[in-house]
Design an enzyme around this catalytic site. Structure first.
Site, PDB file in Angstrom:
ATOM      1  N   ARG A 100     114.098  42.931  -2.788  1.00 10.48           N
ATOM      2  CA  ARG A 100     115.451  42.780  -2.245  1.00 10.48           C
ATOM      3  C   ARG A 100     115.358  41.922  -0.999  1.00 10.48           C
ATOM      4  O   ARG A 100     114.635  42.259  -0.067  1.00 10.48           O
ATOM      5  CB  ARG A 100     116.068  44.143  -1.916  1.00 10.48           C
ATOM      6  CG  ARG A 100     117.610  44.103  -1.794  1.00 10.48           C
ATOM      7  CD  ARG A 100     118.168  45.408  -1.253  1.00 10.48           C
ATOM      8  NE  ARG A 100     117.750  45.573   0.110  1.00 10.48           N
ATOM      9  CZ  ARG A 100     117.281  46.709   0.645  1.00 10.48           C
ATOM     10  NH1 ARG A 100     117.212  47.807  -0.060  1.00 10.48           N
ATOM     11  NH2 ARG A 100     116.896  46.751   1.904  1.00 10.48           N
ATOM     12  N   GLU A 119     114.598  39.874   6.108  1.00 11.63           N
ATOM     13  CA  GLU A 119     113.262  40.089   5.542  1.00 11.63           C
ATOM     14  C   GLU A 119     113.411  40.176   4.032  1.00 11.63           C
ATOM     15  O   GLU A 119     114.524  40.274   3.503  1.00 11.63           O
ATOM     16  CB  GLU A 119     112.646  41.396   6.065  1.00 11.63           C
ATOM     17  CG  GLU A 119     113.449  42.613   5.657  1.00 11.63           C
ATOM     18  CD  GLU A 119     112.666  43.926   5.655  1.00 11.63           C
ATOM     19  OE1 GLU A 119     111.434  43.900   5.746  1.00 11.63           O
ATOM     20  OE2 GLU A 119     113.311  44.974   5.525  1.00 11.63           O
ATOM     21  N   ASN A 121     111.976  42.615   0.917  1.00  9.54           N
ATOM     22  CA  ASN A 121     111.268  43.867   0.628  1.00  9.54           C
ATOM     23  C   ASN A 121     110.650  43.755  -0.753  1.00  9.54           C
ATOM     24  O   ASN A 121     111.367  43.646  -1.744  1.00  9.54           O
ATOM     25  CB  ASN A 121     112.254  45.035   0.649  1.00  9.54           C
ATOM     26  CG  ASN A 121     112.986  45.141   1.975  1.00  9.54           C
ATOM     27  OD1 ASN A 121     112.439  45.648   2.943  1.00  9.54           O
ATOM     28  ND2 ASN A 121     114.208  44.621   2.033  1.00  9.54           N
ATOM     29  N   SER A 126     115.283  49.951  -2.096  1.00  5.69           N
ATOM     30  CA  SER A 126     116.104  51.058  -2.593  1.00  5.69           C
ATOM     31  C   SER A 126     117.593  50.722  -2.638  1.00  5.69           C
ATOM     32  O   SER A 126     118.018  49.645  -2.251  1.00  5.69           O
ATOM     33  CB  SER A 126     115.857  52.298  -1.741  1.00  5.69           C
ATOM     34  OG  SER A 126     116.148  52.016  -0.403  1.00  5.69           O
ATOM     35  N   LYS A 280     105.619  41.008   7.208  1.00  3.36           N
ATOM     36  CA  LYS A 280     106.363  40.189   8.165  1.00  3.36           C
ATOM     37  C   LYS A 280     105.534  38.993   8.639  1.00  3.36           C
ATOM     38  O   LYS A 280     106.070  37.936   8.938  1.00  3.36           O
ATOM     39  CB  LYS A 280     106.832  41.068   9.317  1.00  3.36           C
ATOM     40  CG  LYS A 280     107.710  42.214   8.763  1.00  3.36           C
ATOM     41  CD  LYS A 280     108.736  42.736   9.657  1.00  3.36           C
ATOM     42  CE  LYS A 280     109.810  43.567   8.967  1.00  3.36           C
ATOM     43  NZ  LYS A 280     109.415  44.547   7.969  1.00  3.36           N
ATOM     44  N   LYS A 339     108.777  42.235  16.041  1.00  2.00           N
ATOM     45  CA  LYS A 339     108.586  43.068  14.841  1.00  2.00           C
ATOM     46  C   LYS A 339     107.115  43.344  14.556  1.00  2.00           C
ATOM     47  O   LYS A 339     106.332  42.408  14.387  1.00  2.00           O
ATOM     48  CB  LYS A 339     109.167  42.349  13.617  1.00  2.00           C
ATOM     49  CG  LYS A 339     110.648  42.093  13.678  1.00  2.00           C
ATOM     50  CD  LYS A 339     111.122  41.580  12.320  1.00  2.00           C
ATOM     51  CE  LYS A 339     112.618  41.473  12.272  1.00  2.00           C
ATOM     52  NZ  LYS A 339     113.084  41.240  10.891  1.00  2.00           N
ATOM     53  N   GLU A 343     107.492  48.755   7.692  1.00  2.00           N
ATOM     54  CA  GLU A 343     108.700  48.793   6.887  1.00  2.00           C
ATOM     55  C   GLU A 343     109.466  50.075   7.189  1.00  2.00           C
ATOM     56  O   GLU A 343     108.937  50.987   7.813  1.00  2.00           O
ATOM     57  CB  GLU A 343     108.331  48.791   5.389  1.00  2.00           C
ATOM     58  CG  GLU A 343     107.476  47.627   4.948  1.00  2.00           C
ATOM     59  CD  GLU A 343     108.192  46.306   5.064  1.00  2.00           C
ATOM     60  OE1 GLU A 343     109.419  46.289   4.882  1.00  2.00           O
ATOM     61  OE2 GLU A 343     107.541  45.296   5.342  1.00  2.00           O
ATOM     62  N   GLY A 344     110.703  50.118   6.701  1.00  2.00           N
ATOM     63  CA  GLY A 344     111.428  51.381   6.709  1.00  2.00           C
ATOM     64  C   GLY A 344     112.361  51.601   7.881  1.00  2.00           C
ATOM     65  O   GLY A 344     113.005  52.636   7.973  1.00  2.00           O
ATOM     66  N   ARG A 425     124.981  46.934   3.352  1.00  2.00           N
ATOM     67  CA  ARG A 425     124.813  48.068   4.270  1.00  2.00           C
ATOM     68  C   ARG A 425     125.445  47.700   5.599  1.00  2.00           C
ATOM     69  O   ARG A 425     125.320  46.559   6.056  1.00  2.00           O
ATOM     70  CB  ARG A 425     123.326  48.366   4.487  1.00  2.00           C
ATOM     71  CG  ARG A 425     122.626  48.889   3.244  1.00  2.00           C
ATOM     72  CD  ARG A 425     121.137  48.996   3.480  1.00  2.00           C
ATOM     73  NE  ARG A 425     120.574  47.683   3.786  1.00  2.00           N
ATOM     74  CZ  ARG A 425     119.372  47.499   4.320  1.00  2.00           C
ATOM     75  NH1 ARG A 425     118.593  48.514   4.614  1.00  2.00           N
ATOM     76  NH2 ARG A 425     118.926  46.276   4.555  1.00  2.00           N
TER      77      ARG A 425
HETATM   78  P1  ADP Z   1     112.264  47.021   8.122  1.00  5.98           P
HETATM   79  O1  ADP Z   1     111.117  46.606   7.287  1.00  5.98           O
HETATM   80  O2  ADP Z   1     111.943  48.118   9.077  1.00  5.98           O
HETATM   81  O3  ADP Z   1     113.501  47.288   7.301  1.00  5.98           O
HETATM   82  P2  ADP Z   1     113.716  44.707   9.135  1.00  5.98           P
HETATM   83  O4  ADP Z   1     113.124  43.390   9.395  1.00  5.98           O
HETATM   84  O5  ADP Z   1     114.617  44.808   7.952  1.00  5.98           O
HETATM   85  O6  ADP Z   1     112.519  45.759   9.058  1.00  5.98           O
HETATM   86  O7  ADP Z   1     114.488  45.205  10.426  1.00  5.98           O
HETATM   87  C1  ADP Z   1     115.169  46.443  10.483  1.00  5.98           C
HETATM   88  C2  ADP Z   1     116.600  46.235  10.960  1.00  5.98           C
HETATM   89  O8  ADP Z   1     116.612  45.596  12.221  1.00  5.98           O
HETATM   90  C3  ADP Z   1     117.419  45.343  10.052  1.00  5.98           C
HETATM   91  O9  ADP Z   1     118.007  46.083   9.015  1.00  5.98           O
HETATM   92  C4  ADP Z   1     118.424  44.747  11.012  1.00  5.98           C
HETATM   93  O10 ADP Z   1     119.495  45.646  11.196  1.00  5.98           O
HETATM   94  C5  ADP Z   1     117.665  44.666  12.308  1.00  5.98           C
HETATM   95  N1  ADP Z   1     117.090  43.311  12.472  1.00  5.98           N
HETATM   96  C6  ADP Z   1     115.915  42.892  11.972  1.00  5.98           C
HETATM   97  N2  ADP Z   1     115.686  41.586  12.280  1.00  5.98           N
HETATM   98  C7  ADP Z   1     116.757  41.191  12.979  1.00  5.98           C
HETATM   99  C8  ADP Z   1     117.123  39.958  13.597  1.00  5.98           C
HETATM  100  N3  ADP Z   1     116.340  38.895  13.522  1.00  5.98           N
HETATM  101  N4  ADP Z   1     118.309  39.917  14.253  1.00  5.98           N
HETATM  102  C9  ADP Z   1     119.116  40.998  14.337  1.00  5.98           C
HETATM  103  N5  ADP Z   1     118.805  42.186  13.788  1.00  5.98           N
HETATM  104  C10 ADP Z   1     117.646  42.302  13.112  1.00  5.98           C
HETATM  105 MG    MG Z   2     114.736  46.008   6.365  1.00  3.83          MG
END
Ligand code: ADP
Ligand code: MG
Length: 449
Positions: A100, A119, A121, A126, A280, A339, A343-344, A425
């Site tokens: 996804r 990102e 996944n 899910s 990442k 970051k 994940e998660g 979401r």
């Molecule tokens: P994870 O693997 O923990 O899901 P993500 O990269 O999806 O990691 O980051 C988790 C959440 O953080 C995202 O769902 C988003 O809401 C927020 N986020 C992540 N990257 C960004 C970004 N570059 N700008 C703004 N919000 C972000």
């Molecule tokens: Mg995410």
């Protein structure tokens, strides 16, 4: 929502279905720019090809993850299994990917929105199930509000079926009609109903499904002739991971179970190389000039579509480039997200916290366990977030769109490559991080504008 099956087990009784509640959702669908929605769908098959290409490129993974592996034990352990199974030789030539790709809509200086990938996944992505059940809830709400025409504009969406078609294809290519599909599930299974949506689609096609945990595999899993995987005496054709993506999923026995699964002839969704392709650090390396071209030779249009979704991504590897990036982020922390390789949800650092952490580790190799990314700043919109036991209140919200990708490769031939559905979401703006399972975001439905 209860009637439509937008269900989750409760935090109090996370493994019992005697007491369930509704999964959190928005009262109203959220507006999504049609052009960006279409752009996200149009690039998904390209992303499927890209993830698959990375998973087959041992040198790229090795080179890209070299600095991460030195400081991040989890990635290092995954990588060790990857190396080990390649040395032994893969027992299966069928590969199944379910991913996804998540996006936010960045507001540019001129006010126009742009699609920016957050990102991708590549393991345990899910909500393909519950999202299709959320659609009739939002249709009903709009009708109650006298907006029947608007209700009819909501797009049909059933990604769970597309996921199941991929699993079914892999099962068929495995070529043993009595073999089963095994969902590898976590110890705590609050989101079981989402998984059951995919499972039901398989039973409807007369494919047997079993649910097992790592510890069951450790205790009762074995490899037979040609490294066929047996679980409680049944041959397993496909292992579908809804587990195994964070360190807390593993103790020593679970690592051994993971190795057994990876060595086996069963089709793994994902195999360990594809899981690594979703890190990442890989995402950050993809944004370097020339990397996409070398991974997808002769596919200039796909490369352009993929690159158009990238936000600014920066390496914190040791050296002058990384030094400069760290200094830039410390000077202006609100422009970035820091970051780790996790994940998660709930792991990223923002603002003042980002500055403090980076200040502390800027001179140490520890910084290479993180990547830096431009912060995406979407235009907020008001909505109500419905969460069990929480007061109902109007919130300023931002949304994240996910497009599901499914592909099956047999040897060198792609036999399936689809984008079977989406997930929206939404969360209140004050929450920087976190998804639905983390209790921050809620299920939503896009209303295209
Ligand atoms: P994870 O693997 O923990 O899901 P993500 O990269 O999806 O990691 O980051 C988790 C959440 O953080 C995202 O769902 C988003 O809401 C927020 N986020 C992540 N990257 C960004 C970004 N570059 N700008 C703004 N919000 C972000
Ligand atoms: Mg995410």
């Amino acid at each position: 929502a209860l009637l439509e099956g937008v269900l989750m087990r409760t935090a109090g009784e996370p493994n019992a279905s005697d007491v369930v509640n509704y999964a959190p959702f928005t009262l109203l669908p959220s507006a999504v720019p049609r052009a960006l929605f279409q752009q996200a769908y149009a690039v998904q098959q390209d992303f499927n090809l890209l993830v698959d290409a990375i998973s087959q490129n041992k040198e790229f993974l090795e080179h890209t993850l070299a600095s991460t592996i030195k400081v991040d034990d989890f990635t290092a352990r995954l990588f060790r299994i990857h190396t080990q199974v390649l040395e032994e030789g893969l027992a299966q030539s069928v590969f199944l990917g379910i991913n996804r790709s998540d996006y936010m809509f960045d507001r540019g200086p001129d006010g126009a929105a742009a699609l920016r990938q957050i990102e991708i996944n590549t393991i345990a992505a899910s909500f393909a199930g519950l999202t299709s059940h959320t659609l009739p809830v939002h249709q009903r709400v709009l009708k109650v509000l006298g907006k029947s025409k608007e209700a009819s504009h909501l797009l049909p969406n059933n990604p769970a079926k597309g996921l199941a078609l991929g699993i079914a294809k892999a099962w068929e290519l495995y070529g043993s009609p009595s073999a089963v599909v095994m969902f590898l599930v976590e110890e705590v299974q609050r989101n079981i109903f989402d998984q059951r949506c995919v499972e039901n689609e398989l039973w409807n096609r007369n494919i047997r499904v079993i649910r097992r945990r790592f510890r069951d595999v450790f205790a009762r899993g074995s490899l037979g002739e040609d490294r066929r995987l047996y679980m409680d005496g049944q041959e397993v054709a496909v292992v579908y991971y809804r587990e195994g993506y964070v360190p807390k999923n593993y103790d020593q026995q679970n690592w051994e179970a993971r190795l057994l699964l990876e060595r086996s002839r069963a089709v793994k969704c994902p195999d360990i190389a594809t899981q690594l392709a979703g890190t990442k650090k890989v995402q950050q390396e993809l944004s370097r000039p020339g990397t996409l071209e070398s991974l997808l030779p002769g596919r200039a249009e796909a490369v352009a579509r993929i690159r158009a979704t990238f936000a600014g991504l920066y390496s914190l590897d040791m050296g002058t480039e990384g030094d400069k990036i760290a200094a830039m982020a410390i000077a202006d922390p609100d422009r970035f997200v820091l970051k780790p390789q996790r994940e998660g949800g709930g792991n990223n650092l923002y603002g003042e916290e980002l500055r403090q952490v980076l200040e502390k580790i800027r001179g140490s190799p520890e910084r290479t366990s993180y990547i830096l990314m431009d912060k995406i700043k979407p235009q907020p919109a008001p909505n109500y977030l419905l969460r069990a036991h929480s007061p109902l209140q109007l919130s300023e919200c931002i949304s994240e769109l996910g497009i599901f990708g499914v592909y099956v490769r047999q040897g060198k031939e792609m036999v399936m490559n689809t984008a079977p559905g989406h997930l929206l979401r939404t969360k209140a703006v004050e929450h920087a991080d976190g998804g639905v399972a983390a209790g921050v975001a809620v299920l939503d439905t896009p209303y295209l504008v």
